[in-house]
Design an enzyme around this catalytic site. Sequence first.
Site, PDB file in Angstrom:
ATOM      1  CD  GLU A  11      79.493 -45.722  58.412  1.00 58.51           C
ATOM      2  OE1 GLU A  11      78.321 -45.319  58.308  1.00 58.51           O
ATOM      3  OE2 GLU A  11      80.483 -44.959  58.334  1.00 58.51           O
ATOM      4  CD  GLU A  68      85.449 -41.626  58.696  1.00 64.55           C
ATOM      5  OE1 GLU A  68      85.182 -42.630  59.343  1.00 64.55           O
ATOM      6  OE2 GLU A  68      84.645 -40.704  58.516  1.00 64.55           O
TER       7      GLU A  68
END
Length: 314
Positions: A137, A142
């Site tokens: 990932e 974020e």
Amino acid sequence: MPSFARLLSSVVVAAGLLRVHAATYNEATSYIGQDFLNGAFTFFTDPDPTDGRVIYVNQATAAADNLTFATDDVFILRADDTTVLSSSGPGRNSVRLTSVATFSTSAIVLDLAHMPQGCGTWPAFWTFGPNWPLTGEIDIMEGVNNQNFNQGTLHTGPSCTMPSSRDQTGNIANNDCAAADDGNDGCGVEFASNTFGPNFNSAGGGWFAMERTSEFISIWFWPRDSTTVTPDVKDGQSSVNTGNWGTPVANFPTSSTCDLAAEFGAAHNIIINLTFCGVFVNTPSSYTLSHYVNANPGAFSDAFFEINAIRVYE
Ligand SMILES: *[C@@H]1O[C@H](CO)[C@@H](O)[C@H](O)[C@H]1NC(C)=O
Ligand SMILES: *[C@@H]1O[C@H](CO)[C@@H](O)[C@H](O)[C@H]1NC(C)=O
């Protein structure tokens, strides 16, 4: 060894420690405005796997509630900001999109005008492959709760650790990429100030870019008023040369402690999601936060993505 050969070999060794990046890529796909709603992305409607205070709605509900909205030039994705929720009922309606297309070696540029801001919000722009975390990932954008800096992170299978010295401008938060360790923190790199949250938004946003090869994964950021952003990124040109992008903020090289080709052995989908009070924001007080999410819909009026474009180059 003759001195010239020795010199050459030390140059090769030095180059091996650096990130050799001078690739030119051509545009494979771009997503602008209505493209997000015309089948290029699917709406994820399973329960939030990270226990966020969120219900991911389908495309019809998102459209009916205006949680998604597109013109020819811009795409807006938001969370419900009108409903007062019961603490015993489900969470706040939101949207999680998954690209149908998948990408391996590539450069992805996100031109973002506004990101979701507000206490309890947890927006992300990331990629991942099948059989998580065994094909990896990559979190490009974020963060939570009006923090002021972005974090770029890899999450992987059990055997991937990043070297502590590498060619990047960001600050290392953690070098252990294994999802099974440290509560799935991953190996994060913190960006500079004003790369996330209200200050990012008030400056008009900017560009996040990620290059993935089997040798390295790198992430860059330029604010809207950047004087160093290259024309290929700024103008969304039909090809990009990552060799001109400068030192990345986050750089994850392949090495003896992390074989990127093995850890990232599949093509990735692109994900955009917005959750509330997930595991990431549950500290220090999950009760207070989820109560806040329930009771204060108006606090989420700035909880929206305004995306100018996502361009993928291969
Ligand atoms: C986004 O979506 C899924 C769960 O819904 C989760 O795995 C991911 O970590 C979420 N949030 C972020 C910030 O990545
Ligand atoms: C839907 O959202 C867009 C973008 O925020 C806004 O311009 C539009 O007026 C909204 N439409 C309705 C019916 O509320």
